[in-house]
Design an enzyme around this catalytic site. Structure first.
Site, PDB file in Angstrom:
ATOM      1  CG  ASN A 285      -0.314  -0.036   2.516  1.00 47.17           C
ATOM      2  OD1 ASN A 285       0.840  -0.434   2.630  1.00 47.17           O
ATOM      3  ND2 ASN A 285      -1.027   0.365   3.546  1.00 47.17           N
ATOM      4  CB  CYS A 286       4.457   1.901   0.175  1.00 49.73           C
ATOM      5  SG  CYS A 286       5.703   3.173  -0.083  1.00 49.73           S
ATOM      6  CG  ASP A 287       0.850   6.557  -2.391  1.00 44.90           C
ATOM      7  OD1 ASP A 287       0.037   5.627  -2.596  1.00 44.90           O
ATOM      8  OD2 ASP A 287       0.516   7.631  -1.854  1.00 44.90           O
TER       9      ASP A 287
ATOM     10  CE  LYS B 215      -0.929   1.386  -3.559  1.00 41.46           C
ATOM     11  NZ  LYS B 215      -2.080   2.216  -3.181  1.00 41.46           N
TER      12      LYS B 215
END
Length: 114
Positions: free
Chosen positions: A9-11, A14
């Site tokens: 879930n880390c931008d 991603k």
């Protein structure tokens, strides 16, 4: 085999995963939280990458550590603390099999994979 370490879930993770997929780079994703880390892995990363580069001291996880842990955080204690709190690691960590890189920058990945 190229491995990208991080949390799903880390931008920034991603963005790195998207870059790798867009450039048809075959890689394996290793989620710190879901897949875990070994003490040996963390010790190797500290040796190879360096503690200051590996640890994100601006992270929420760092800020939530108790003062005693932060005060005594060094080459000796770090591996255990990081193993117990893997989100202390700057993300993503890219392991090409030859070298390790921390963080994601489009230009740096372009250089690595050209």
């Amino acid at each position: 085999m190229i491995t990208l370490y991080g949390i799903k879930n880390c931008d920034t993770v991603k963005k790195a995963r998207s870059w790798l997929e867009q450039h048809n780079v075959d890689y394996r994703f290793h989620d710190f939280r879901a897949d875990g880390l070994t003490l040996a892995q963390v010790k190797n990363w500290i040796t190879e990458i360096g503690l200051e580069t590996l640890v994100n001291k601006r992270s929420t996880t760092w800020k939530e550590l108790d003062e005693a842990t932060k005060t005594h955080f060094n080459e000796t204690t770090a591996a255990t603390v990081i193993s117990e709190n893997p989100t202390l690691i700057k993300r993503p960590l890219l392991d090409t099999g030859k070298q390790k890189y921390v963080g994601f920058k489009d230009a740096e990945y372009t250089t690595i994979f050209n």
